[in-house]
Design a protein around this motif. Structure first.
Motif, PDB file in Angstrom:
ATOM      1  N   VAL A   1       0.827  -1.211   0.000  1.00  0.00           N
ATOM      2  CA  VAL A   1       0.000   0.000   0.000  1.00  0.00           C
ATOM      3  C   VAL A   1       0.859   1.257   0.000  1.00  0.00           C
ATOM      4  O   VAL A   1       1.995   1.258   0.474  1.00  0.00           O
ATOM      5  N   LEU A   2       0.265   2.330  -0.511  1.00  0.00           N
ATOM      6  CA  LEU A   2       0.878   3.660  -0.430  1.00  0.00           C
ATOM      7  C   LEU A   2       0.966   4.082   1.040  1.00  0.00           C
ATOM      8  O   LEU A   2       0.077   3.781   1.823  1.00  0.00           O
ATOM      9  N   ILE A   3       2.020   4.792   1.394  1.00  0.00           N
ATOM     10  CA  ILE A   3       2.131   5.354   2.742  1.00  0.00           C
ATOM     11  C   ILE A   3       1.214   6.575   2.811  1.00  0.00           C
ATOM     12  O   ILE A   3       1.241   7.423   1.912  1.00  0.00           O
ATOM     13  N   PRO A   4       0.360   6.663   3.842  1.00  0.00           N
ATOM     14  CA  PRO A   4      -0.552   7.815   3.889  1.00  0.00           C
ATOM     15  C   PRO A   4       0.212   9.132   3.922  1.00  0.00           C
ATOM     16  O   PRO A   4       1.234   9.260   4.591  1.00  0.00           O
ATOM     17  N   ARG A   5      -0.301  10.117   3.167  1.00  0.00           N
ATOM     18  CA  ARG A   5       0.305  11.447   3.101  1.00  0.00           C
ATOM     19  C   ARG A   5      -0.549  12.413   3.908  1.00  0.00           C
ATOM     20  O   ARG A   5      -1.791  12.318   3.887  1.00  0.00           O
ATOM     21  N   PRO A   6       0.093  13.388   4.558  1.00  0.00           N
ATOM     22  CA  PRO A   6      -0.699  14.346   5.355  1.00  0.00           C
ATOM     23  C   PRO A   6      -1.714  15.108   4.502  1.00  0.00           C
ATOM     24  O   PRO A   6      -2.788  15.452   4.998  1.00  0.00           O
ATOM     25  N   GLU A   7      -1.407  15.353   3.211  1.00  0.00           N
ATOM     26  CA  GLU A   7      -2.373  16.148   2.426  1.00  0.00           C
ATOM     27  C   GLU A   7      -3.701  15.416   2.257  1.00  0.00           C
ATOM     28  O   GLU A   7      -4.734  16.051   2.024  1.00  0.00           O
ATOM     29  N   THR A   8      -3.703  14.110   2.410  1.00  0.00           N
ATOM     30  CA  THR A   8      -4.945  13.351   2.252  1.00  0.00           C
ATOM     31  C   THR A   8      -5.913  13.615   3.413  1.00  0.00           C
ATOM     32  O   THR A   8      -7.112  13.339   3.311  1.00  0.00           O
TER      33      THR A   8
ATOM     34  N   GLY B   1      11.363   8.041  -1.299  1.00  0.00           N
ATOM     35  CA  GLY B   1      11.012   6.633  -1.068  1.00  0.00           C
ATOM     36  C   GLY B   1      10.095   6.070  -2.130  1.00  0.00           C
ATOM     37  O   GLY B   1       9.683   4.913  -2.044  1.00  0.00           O
ATOM     38  N   LEU B   2       9.689   6.883  -3.126  1.00  0.00           N
ATOM     39  CA  LEU B   2       8.623   6.443  -4.042  1.00  0.00           C
ATOM     40  C   LEU B   2       8.913   5.129  -4.763  1.00  0.00           C
ATOM     41  O   LEU B   2       7.986   4.340  -4.988  1.00  0.00           O
ATOM     42  N   PRO B   3      10.180   4.836  -5.125  1.00  0.00           N
ATOM     43  CA  PRO B   3      10.422   3.540  -5.785  1.00  0.00           C
ATOM     44  C   PRO B   3      10.065   2.342  -4.911  1.00  0.00           C
ATOM     45  O   PRO B   3       9.874   1.242  -5.428  1.00  0.00           O
TER      46      PRO B   3
ATOM     47  N   GLU C   1      -3.743  23.362  -4.642  1.00  0.00           N
ATOM     48  CA  GLU C   1      -5.079  22.812  -4.889  1.00  0.00           C
ATOM     49  C   GLU C   1      -4.931  21.301  -4.979  1.00  0.00           C
ATOM     50  O   GLU C   1      -4.264  20.786  -5.882  1.00  0.00           O
ATOM     51  N   ARG C   2      -5.517  20.571  -4.032  1.00  0.00           N
ATOM     52  CA  ARG C   2      -5.194  19.150  -3.852  1.00  0.00           C
ATOM     53  C   ARG C   2      -6.404  18.233  -3.976  1.00  0.00           C
ATOM     54  O   ARG C   2      -6.285  17.054  -4.286  1.00  0.00           O
ATOM     55  N   VAL C   3      -7.608  18.802  -3.711  1.00  0.00           N
ATOM     56  CA  VAL C   3      -8.824  18.010  -3.816  1.00  0.00           C
ATOM     57  C   VAL C   3      -9.830  18.811  -4.635  1.00  0.00           C
ATOM     58  O   VAL C   3      -9.968  20.021  -4.436  1.00  0.00           O
TER      59      VAL C   3
ATOM     60  N   MET D   1       1.425   0.958  -8.885  1.00  0.00           N
ATOM     61  CA  MET D   1       0.012   1.007  -9.300  1.00  0.00           C
ATOM     62  C   MET D   1      -0.818   1.919  -8.398  1.00  0.00           C
ATOM     63  O   MET D   1      -1.944   2.278  -8.747  1.00  0.00           O
ATOM     64  N   ALA D   2      -0.269   2.300  -7.232  1.00  0.00           N
ATOM     65  CA  ALA D   2      -0.982   3.226  -6.351  1.00  0.00           C
ATOM     66  C   ALA D   2      -0.562   4.664  -6.610  1.00  0.00           C
ATOM     67  O   ALA D   2      -1.205   5.595  -6.128  1.00  0.00           O
ATOM     68  N   LEU D   3       0.523   4.840  -7.366  1.00  0.00           N
ATOM     69  CA  LEU D   3       1.054   6.183  -7.593  1.00  0.00           C
ATOM     70  C   LEU D   3       0.718   6.721  -8.975  1.00  0.00           C
ATOM     71  O   LEU D   3       0.386   7.885  -9.139  1.00  0.00           O
ATOM     72  N   THR D   4       0.866   5.852  -9.986  1.00  0.00           N
ATOM     73  CA  THR D   4       0.724   6.327 -11.360  1.00  0.00           C
ATOM     74  C   THR D   4      -0.283   5.468 -12.110  1.00  0.00           C
ATOM     75  O   THR D   4      -0.432   4.274 -11.835  1.00  0.00           O
TER      76      THR D   4
ATOM     77  N   ILE E   1     -12.209  14.131  -5.093  1.00  0.00           N
ATOM     78  CA  ILE E   1     -11.046  13.396  -5.615  1.00  0.00           C
ATOM     79  C   ILE E   1      -9.766  14.143  -5.271  1.00  0.00           C
ATOM     80  O   ILE E   1      -9.645  15.353  -5.552  1.00  0.00           O
ATOM     81  N   GLU E   2      -8.793  13.430  -4.694  1.00  0.00           N
ATOM     82  CA  GLU E   2      -7.467  14.014  -4.512  1.00  0.00           C
ATOM     83  C   GLU E   2      -6.708  13.908  -5.835  1.00  0.00           C
ATOM     84  O   GLU E   2      -6.871  12.954  -6.590  1.00  0.00           O
ATOM     85  N   HIS E   3      -5.875  14.943  -6.110  1.00  0.00           N
ATOM     86  CA  HIS E   3      -5.137  14.925  -7.381  1.00  0.00           C
ATOM     87  C   HIS E   3      -3.805  15.623  -7.234  1.00  0.00           C
ATOM     88  O   HIS E   3      -3.488  16.175  -6.166  1.00  0.00           O
TER      89      HIS E   3
ATOM     90  N   ALA F   1     -11.965   9.519  -3.310  1.00  0.00           N
ATOM     91  CA  ALA F   1     -10.876   8.729  -3.898  1.00  0.00           C
ATOM     92  C   ALA F   1      -9.569   9.493  -3.801  1.00  0.00           C
ATOM     93  O   ALA F   1      -9.527  10.703  -4.025  1.00  0.00           O
ATOM     94  N   ASN F   2      -8.524   8.751  -3.443  1.00  0.00           N
ATOM     95  CA  ASN F   2      -7.155   9.246  -3.577  1.00  0.00           C
ATOM     96  C   ASN F   2      -6.476   8.281  -4.542  1.00  0.00           C
ATOM     97  O   ASN F   2      -5.792   7.356  -4.135  1.00  0.00           O
ATOM     98  N   PRO F   3      -6.729   8.484  -5.840  1.00  0.00           N
ATOM     99  CA  PRO F   3      -6.294   7.495  -6.832  1.00  0.00           C
ATOM    100  C   PRO F   3      -4.846   7.723  -7.255  1.00  0.00           C
ATOM    101  O   PRO F   3      -4.246   8.732  -6.878  1.00  0.00           O
ATOM    102  N   PRO F   4      -4.273   6.806  -8.034  1.00  0.00           N
ATOM    103  CA  PRO F   4      -2.964   7.079  -8.625  1.00  0.00           C
ATOM    104  C   PRO F   4      -3.108   8.244  -9.603  1.00  0.00           C
ATOM    105  O   PRO F   4      -4.022   8.235 -10.432  1.00  0.00           O
ATOM    106  N   TYR F   5      -2.245   9.249  -9.475  1.00  0.00           N
ATOM    107  CA  TYR F   5      -2.379  10.387 -10.390  1.00  0.00           C
ATOM    108  C   TYR F   5      -1.043  10.958 -10.854  1.00  0.00           C
ATOM    109  O   TYR F   5      -1.003  11.964 -11.569  1.00  0.00           O
ATOM    110  N   VAL F   6       0.063  10.370 -10.401  1.00  0.00           N
ATOM    111  CA  VAL F   6       1.371  10.883 -10.825  1.00  0.00           C
ATOM    112  C   VAL F   6       1.619  10.386 -12.245  1.00  0.00           C
ATOM    113  O   VAL F   6       1.427   9.199 -12.526  1.00  0.00           O
ATOM    114  N   SER F   7       2.003  11.295 -13.158  1.00  0.00           N
ATOM    115  CA  SER F   7       2.164  10.838 -14.537  1.00  0.00           C
ATOM    116  C   SER F   7       3.402   9.947 -14.636  1.00  0.00           C
ATOM    117  O   SER F   7       4.361  10.074 -13.884  1.00  0.00           O
TER     118      SER F   7
HETATM  119  N1  GLN Z   1       0.776  12.684  -3.355  1.00  0.00           N
HETATM  120  C1  GLN Z   1       1.497  11.477  -3.569  1.00  0.00           C
HETATM  121  C2  GLN Z   1       2.953  11.791  -3.917  1.00  0.00           C
HETATM  122  O1  GLN Z   1       3.334  12.895  -4.003  1.00  0.00           O
HETATM  123  C3  GLN Z   1       0.871  10.614  -4.614  1.00  0.00           C
HETATM  124  C4  GLN Z   1      -0.363   9.999  -4.089  1.00  0.00           C
HETATM  125  C5  GLN Z   1      -1.199   9.399  -5.177  1.00  0.00           C
HETATM  126  O2  GLN Z   1      -0.764   9.116  -6.280  1.00  0.00           O
HETATM  127  N2  GLN Z   1      -2.409   9.221  -4.873  1.00  0.00           N
HETATM  128  O3  GLN Z   1       3.742  10.930  -4.041  1.00  0.00           O
END
Ligand code: GLN
Length: 275
Positions: A84-91, A194-196, A267-269, A201-204, A235-237, A178-184
């Motif tokens: 799982v993705l590590i929870p981020r404070p912005e969420t 730490g992203l690698p 602007e995050r949500v 699939m949770a990030l992009t 939606i978080e983005h 939803a806090n979906p994968p949204y990183v291109s």
């Molecule tokens: N905000 C996260 C980041 O910067 C990405 C979270 C997501 O893709 N939902 O890594």
């Protein structure tokens, strides 16, 4: 034999001092106060070997949350694993807005799409005990983590395995979050910090050369058929996606389309409601 204070000092030579302390506390099963009050407490060879292994993982760049198998969100502790993705404070902004949108409803029906560790769904259930909360994820490994977190917090959350709306049939909700994968896919951040270590699939969305919005398009595209009248979608983005997400919500016929900034004034949500 080595004392906990010596073990902390030694670990601090290899990794960040605070991280070292948290790892020592985790292995020794003690608190910060114990560490200060009883610095000479000895660690067995077994525990020292365990500590050494954890320090090595942290030194290799693995995020502290995975090494500790724990992360904080909204003042609560949750289990996290590399599934799982590590929870981020912005969420936490997503949770606050969700609360605001359903505050006048007595037993709101809420679904969290792509729940991952379940932090959003579980936190909402704790804040809104009367809410009926469903959490969906396509990853069985993630759903296992969400199940542990729901049980650990005694939060009654319905967990469903599947891709976005597919396990929901024609069910409708007062709120879709939803806090979906949204990183291109080509964002250099994916190869930094730490992203690698996190599930890609949770990030992009994995679309090569894309804009990162493929999952958000699918989620926004289900709003009209899965919201109850007056229901909200939130939606978080990404930091530069607010205008594009607002366009997608407008295209779906949603009203009161708005974006909200996180504590870093990004602007995050974005969200809108069905009238
Ligand atoms: N905000 C996260 C980041 O910067 C990405 C979270 C997501 O893709 N939902 O890594």
């Amino acid at each position: 034999m080595t004392s906990i204070a010596e073990a902390w000092r030694a670990a601090s030579q290899r990794i960040d001092r605070l991280d070292a302390r948290l790892l020592v506390e985790s292995v020794a099963g003690c608190t910060h106060a114990d560490l200060i009050a009883h610095p000479t407490r000895l660690l067995s060879a077994d525990l020292l070997a365990r500590l050494d292994a954890l320090v090595k993982r942290r030194a290799s760049g693995e995020p502290l949350a995975y090494v500790l198998r724990s992360a904080a969100f909204y003042g609560l502790e949750f289990m996290v694993t590399p599934a799982v993705l590590i929870p981020r404070p912005e969420t936490e902004l997503l949770v606050e807005l969700a609360m605001e949108k359903v505050r006048l409803l007595s037993a709101p029906r809420i679904v969290d799409l792509g729940t991952g560790s379940g932090v959003v769904a579980v936190t909402l259930k704790l804040l809104l005990p009367e809410a009926m909360i469903t959490a969906v994820d396509v990853s069985p490994g993630a759903l296992d983590v969400a199940r542990v977190n729901a049980r650990g917090h005694t939060a009654d959350v319905r967990l469903l395995l599947g891709d976005w709306y597919s396990p929901l049939g024609d069910e409708r909700f007062d709120l879709i979050v939803a806090n979906p994968p949204y990183v291109s896919d080509d964002d250099p951040h994916l190869r930094q910090n730490g992203l690698p270590f996190e599930p890609q699939m949770a990030l992009t969305d994995g679309v090569v050369g894309g804009d990162g919005l493929a999952c958000i398009r699918l989620i926004a595209g289900g709003a009209a058929s899965h919201l109850l009248p007056g229901g909200w979608m939130l939606i978080e983005h990404g930091y530069d996606q607010a205008a594009a997400v607002r366009d997608l919500l407008h295209a779906e016929g949603l009203r009161e389309v708005t974006s909200w900034a996180d504590l870093s004034r990004v602007e995050r949500v974005s969200g809108g409601c069905l009238r």
